[in-house]
Design a protein around this motif. Structure first.
Motif, PDB file in Angstrom:
ATOM      1  N   PHE A   1       0.666  -1.226  -0.039  1.00 49.14           N
ATOM      2  CA  PHE A   1       0.004   0.079   0.178  1.00 49.14           C
ATOM      3  C   PHE A   1       0.895   1.273  -0.278  1.00 49.14           C
ATOM      4  O   PHE A   1       0.433   2.322  -0.700  1.00 49.14           O
ATOM      5  N   LYS A   2       1.967   1.173   0.754  1.00 48.90           N
ATOM      6  CA  LYS A   2       2.810   2.278   0.902  1.00 48.90           C
ATOM      7  C   LYS A   2       3.600   2.655  -0.567  1.00 48.90           C
ATOM      8  O   LYS A   2       3.568   3.798  -1.241  1.00 48.90           O
ATOM      9  N   LEU A   3       3.973   1.519  -1.330  1.00 49.11           N
ATOM     10  CA  LEU A   3       4.554   1.640  -2.396  1.00 49.11           C
ATOM     11  C   LEU A   3       3.483   2.247  -3.503  1.00 49.11           C
ATOM     12  O   LEU A   3       3.491   3.043  -4.477  1.00 49.11           O
ATOM     13  N   LEU A   4       1.945   1.584  -3.462  1.00 49.88           N
ATOM     14  CA  LEU A   4       0.847   2.122  -4.629  1.00 49.88           C
ATOM     15  C   LEU A   4       0.864   3.611  -4.276  1.00 49.88           C
ATOM     16  O   LEU A   4       0.641   4.362  -5.335  1.00 49.88           O
ATOM     17  N   GLN A   5       0.777   3.915  -2.933  1.00 49.44           N
ATOM     18  CA  GLN A   5       0.481   5.291  -2.561  1.00 49.44           C
ATOM     19  C   GLN A   5       1.500   6.269  -3.495  1.00 49.44           C
ATOM     20  O   GLN A   5       1.309   7.457  -3.863  1.00 49.44           O
ATOM     21  N   THR A   6       2.873   5.892  -3.407  1.00 48.50           N
ATOM     22  CA  THR A   6       4.013   6.287  -4.208  1.00 48.50           C
ATOM     23  C   THR A   6       3.838   6.538  -5.755  1.00 48.50           C
ATOM     24  O   THR A   6       4.208   7.264  -6.402  1.00 48.50           O
ATOM     25  N   LEU A   7       3.563   5.284  -6.168  1.00 49.81           N
ATOM     26  CA  LEU A   7       3.148   4.923  -7.736  1.00 49.81           C
ATOM     27  C   LEU A   7       2.299   5.813  -8.278  1.00 49.81           C
ATOM     28  O   LEU A   7       2.259   6.363  -9.370  1.00 49.81           O
ATOM     29  N   TYR A   8       0.998   5.927  -7.490  1.00 50.01           N
ATOM     30  CA  TYR A   8      -0.197   6.301  -8.047  1.00 50.01           C
ATOM     31  C   TYR A   8      -0.569   7.868  -7.561  1.00 50.01           C
ATOM     32  O   TYR A   8      -1.662   7.596  -6.654  1.00 50.01           O
ATOM     33  N   ALA A   9      -0.076   8.447  -7.865  1.00 47.61           N
ATOM     34  CA  ALA A   9      -0.297  10.059  -7.202  1.00 47.61           C
ATOM     35  C   ALA A   9      -1.685  10.249  -7.922  1.00 47.61           C
ATOM     36  O   ALA A   9      -2.085   9.805  -9.081  1.00 47.61           O
ATOM     37  N   PRO A  10      -2.555  11.057  -7.058  1.00 44.57           N
ATOM     38  CA  PRO A  10      -3.749  11.465  -7.746  1.00 44.57           C
ATOM     39  C   PRO A  10      -3.729  12.290  -9.175  1.00 44.57           C
ATOM     40  O   PRO A  10      -4.481  12.405  -9.805  1.00 44.57           O
ATOM     41  N   SER A  11      -2.643  13.130  -9.377  1.00 47.70           N
ATOM     42  CA  SER A  11      -2.399  13.594 -10.685  1.00 47.70           C
ATOM     43  C   SER A  11      -2.122  12.689 -11.869  1.00 47.70           C
ATOM     44  O   SER A  11      -2.137  12.895 -13.019  1.00 47.70           O
ATOM     45  N   ALA A  12      -1.858  11.367 -11.462  1.00 48.53           N
ATOM     46  CA  ALA A  12      -1.634  10.410 -12.498  1.00 48.53           C
ATOM     47  C   ALA A  12      -2.970   9.783 -12.901  1.00 48.53           C
ATOM     48  O   ALA A  12      -3.327   8.723 -12.537  1.00 48.53           O
ATOM     49  N   ALA A  13      -3.774  10.513 -13.700  1.00 51.89           N
ATOM     50  CA  ALA A  13      -5.271  10.283 -13.837  1.00 51.89           C
ATOM     51  C   ALA A  13      -5.567   8.786 -14.375  1.00 51.89           C
ATOM     52  O   ALA A  13      -6.061   7.877 -13.857  1.00 51.89           O
ATOM     53  N   SER A  14      -4.784   8.526 -15.505  1.00 50.20           N
ATOM     54  CA  SER A  14      -5.112   7.239 -16.257  1.00 50.20           C
ATOM     55  C   SER A  14      -4.579   5.984 -15.337  1.00 50.20           C
ATOM     56  O   SER A  14      -5.300   5.162 -15.110  1.00 50.20           O
ATOM     57  N   GLU A  15      -3.219   6.194 -14.752  1.00 48.55           N
ATOM     58  CA  GLU A  15      -2.807   5.192 -13.930  1.00 48.55           C
ATOM     59  C   GLU A  15      -3.987   4.863 -13.006  1.00 48.55           C
ATOM     60  O   GLU A  15      -4.109   3.652 -12.396  1.00 48.55           O
ATOM     61  N   VAL A  16      -4.077   6.012 -12.076  1.00 49.16           N
ATOM     62  CA  VAL A  16      -5.247   5.720 -10.746  1.00 49.16           C
ATOM     63  C   VAL A  16      -6.418   5.328 -11.393  1.00 49.16           C
ATOM     64  O   VAL A  16      -7.033   4.180 -10.620  1.00 49.16           O
ATOM     65  N   HIS A  17      -6.912   5.626 -12.511  1.00 42.43           N
ATOM     66  CA  HIS A  17      -8.150   5.004 -13.012  1.00 42.43           C
ATOM     67  C   HIS A  17      -8.297   3.539 -13.065  1.00 42.43           C
ATOM     68  O   HIS A  17      -8.856   2.616 -12.475  1.00 42.43           O
ATOM     69  N   PHE A  18      -7.071   2.920 -13.567  1.00 42.66           N
ATOM     70  CA  PHE A  18      -6.842   1.352 -13.648  1.00 42.66           C
ATOM     71  C   PHE A  18      -6.806   0.738 -12.359  1.00 42.66           C
ATOM     72  O   PHE A  18      -7.047  -0.406 -12.331  1.00 42.66           O
ATOM     73  N   LEU A  19      -5.875   1.226 -11.664  1.00 38.90           N
ATOM     74  CA  LEU A  19      -5.705   0.729 -10.350  1.00 38.90           C
ATOM     75  C   LEU A  19      -7.032   0.647  -9.318  1.00 38.90           C
ATOM     76  O   LEU A  19      -7.275  -0.209  -8.879  1.00 38.90           O
ATOM     77  N   LEU A  20      -8.024   1.594  -9.585  1.00 38.83           N
ATOM     78  CA  LEU A  20      -9.083   1.902  -8.741  1.00 38.83           C
ATOM     79  C   LEU A  20     -10.128   0.845  -9.376  1.00 38.83           C
ATOM     80  O   LEU A  20     -10.736   0.005  -8.707  1.00 38.83           O
ATOM     81  N   GLU A  21      -9.807   0.501 -10.663  1.00 40.49           N
ATOM     82  CA  GLU A  21     -10.745  -0.405 -11.315  1.00 40.49           C
ATOM     83  C   GLU A  21     -10.412  -1.772 -10.857  1.00 40.49           C
ATOM     84  O   GLU A  21     -11.247  -2.838 -10.528  1.00 40.49           O
ATOM     85  N   ASP A  22      -9.177  -2.083 -10.718  1.00 37.51           N
ATOM     86  CA  ASP A  22      -8.429  -3.306 -10.290  1.00 37.51           C
ATOM     87  C   ASP A  22      -8.907  -3.576  -8.997  1.00 37.51           C
ATOM     88  O   ASP A  22      -9.191  -4.841  -8.583  1.00 37.51           O
ATOM     89  N   LEU A  23      -8.784  -2.869  -8.056  1.00 34.83           N
ATOM     90  CA  LEU A  23      -9.272  -3.007  -6.754  1.00 34.83           C
ATOM     91  C   LEU A  23     -10.683  -2.988  -6.519  1.00 34.83           C
ATOM     92  O   LEU A  23     -11.263  -3.883  -5.570  1.00 34.83           O
ATOM     93  N   GLN A  24     -11.716  -2.394  -7.223  1.00 37.02           N
ATOM     94  CA  GLN A  24     -12.982  -2.571  -7.270  1.00 37.02           C
ATOM     95  C   GLN A  24     -13.346  -4.245  -7.804  1.00 37.02           C
ATOM     96  O   GLN A  24     -14.292  -5.028  -6.927  1.00 37.02           O
ATOM     97  N   GLY A  25     -12.638  -4.633  -8.638  1.00 40.91           N
ATOM     98  CA  GLY A  25     -13.094  -5.857  -9.194  1.00 40.91           C
ATOM     99  C   GLY A  25     -12.545  -6.836  -7.962  1.00 40.91           C
ATOM    100  O   GLY A  25     -13.220  -7.818  -7.942  1.00 40.91           O
TER     101      GLY A  25
END
Length: 456
Positions: free
Chosen positions: A314-338
């Motif tokens: 979770f610490k690494l993901l927080q570093t990798l996927y900053a809120p400004s990284a729109a497309s990457e965050v979108h895919f991450l949240l989709e994966d987490l939802q699934g």
């Protein structure tokens, strides 16, 4: 503390030529052809215990040369019989020599080695030598049954923790580690006369034998020399990466030993190395056909039945996927939802309800942070409504687990949970509505006015 080996140990099977660039780091010693011994009795200065080990290993080598490298019938390759303890002893002798004499490996004290094994693999081993070998199954880490077959990556894949030498190793046949033709010319000559066929008792058939000398005569990537170089480099690099914290070995291991590295993270839950964890996280997406692979990034069930949450992920993901990284965050949240839906709606008999709710709480807690962070354009990632989704999915029993465990000590969780009541309404309509042009959801102010009877 770790100390340099203070006394030089003569090579048990005779000193052999060291190949260049065996490992990611420099070697601290070099052997020359003038030093090697062809037989155990070649020098009078070899002491009795050492001579006994030499003769025992030579006996193993002859057995393995007689059995050959591979066996075939008219249809396919025929597996060899299980190896014996004397063969495993001989392997350890060679691995120890490679690590300490050729590799410059540091000698580990018993307690520090045991602690390192526990940190990486979650395995408790005695600090004394009451247990000489512990088999570690890379397919099923909680299965402690020893397997005495050479790894083939399909039926068997594991290694041994070895005491008192304080090392780890796969099993190797001696020709896979040493240049036996150079070291033992007498056995090399004897091999030429060994039979090319053998009767296989289990299969009740005669099998063809491919001799080790035939592999040694090849000049391609399948040659015995190439296999030896790879095996020796693999042994060195695994030890230097795991026990000496040498990240310069990681790139080589990622290219040539990815299964072992992936198992470290996803099966044993070792997330302490940031570079390795980054590799595992960035190559793993949620796949409905194999959802547990994605989930292994976040938690594991220990062999004692307890649950381990991977906070480092979770610490690494927080570093990798900053809120400004729109497309990457979108895919991450989709994966987490699934994955969240999978955990909620798929039976998990291997874990208790409390453990399942704890996993969900950590996953949702991480995802919900984006609701309270804004993108560069001022928009928020609130449309995933992860906490509201959790509120909608959990039944009363599961909600009580959350409350009774004080939301598992996650800061702000209770605040975010209470604030997600509108999101729960929205998600309800998303699943049961569905929302659309003719069935639009109320806005949050409209909904709150309807619920409370007060205009906001």
């Amino acid at each position: 503390m770790k100390n340099w080996k203070t006394s030089y140990t003569p090579h048990i099977l005779g000193v052999f030529l060291l190949w260049n660039m065996l490992s990611c780091g420099p070697s601290t010693s070099r052997h020359t052809a003038e030093n090697r011994r062809d037989t155990a009795t070649a020098s009078a200065d070899v002491d009795a215990p050492l001579q006994a080990k030499i003769l025992a290993s030579k006996k193993v080598l002859e057995k393995q040369l007689r059995e050959g490298a591979n066996r075939f019938n008219e249809v396919s390759e025929v597996p060899k019989a299980a190896f014996g303890m004397e063969e495993l002893h001989a392997t350890v002798v060679e691995v120890k020599d490679l690590l300490w004499n050729d590799g410059g490996y540091l000698e580990w004290e018993n307690d520090k080695f045991a602690r390192k094994i526990h940190d990486i693999f979650g395995i408790v081993i005695p600090t004394d030598s009451s247990e000489l070998y512990r088999y570690v199954n890379l397919f099923e880490p909680c299965d402690t049954t020893s397997i005495y077959h050479r790894n083939n990556g399909i039926d068997y894949n594991g290694f041994f923790i070895v005491k008192p030498e304080n090392l780890i190793t796969d099993f190797y046949y001696l020709p896979e580690l040493i240049d036996y033709q150079l070291l033992y010319s007498d056995l090399s000559e004897k091999e030429k006369g060994f039979s090319k066929t053998s009767y296989h008792q289990e299969y009740h058939t005669t099998v063809e034998i491919e001799k080790w000398m035939e592999l040694a005569a090849r000049n391609d990537e399948y040659s015995l020399e190439s296999q030896r170089k790879f095996n020796r480099r693999l042994i060195l690099n695994r030890h230097r990466f795991l026990f000496e914290n040498d990240d310069s070995c990681l790139n080589w291991l990622l290219e040539h030993d990815p299964f072992f590295l992936e198992r470290l993270v996803k099966k044993f839950g070792w997330t302490a190395n940031g570079k390795l964890l980054h590799w595992a996280v960035t190559q793993t997406r949620f796949n409905p056909s194999n959802p547990d692979d994605f989930g292994s990034l976040f938690w594991k069930k220990n062999c004692d039945g307890s649950l381990k949450i991977h906070a480092n992920t979770f610490k690494l993901l927080q570093t990798l996927y900053a809120p400004s990284a729109a497309s990457e965050v979108h895919f991450l949240l989709e994966d987490l939802q699934g994955y969240m839906e999978y955990i909620v709606y798929t039976p998990h008999p291997a874990i208790m309800d409390k453990q399942r709710v704890e996993i969900l709480a950590h996953v949702v807690y991480f995802a919900e942070q984006y609701k309270y962070k804004r993108l560069d354009n001022g928009q928020r990632w609130s449309h995933h409504r992860m906490m509201g989704r959790l509120r909608f999915m959990l039944d009363e029993k599961e909600r009580k687990i959350l409350e009774d465990n004080h939301y598992f000590g996650l800061p702000n969780f209770r605040e975010w949970w209470d604030a997600a009541d509108y999101d729960e309404y929205y998600i309800d309509g998303e699943y049961n509505g569905p929302w659309g042009r003719d069935n639009e959801p109320l806005t949050e102010p409209e909904w709150r006015e309807k619920v409370t009877g007060k205009q906001l």
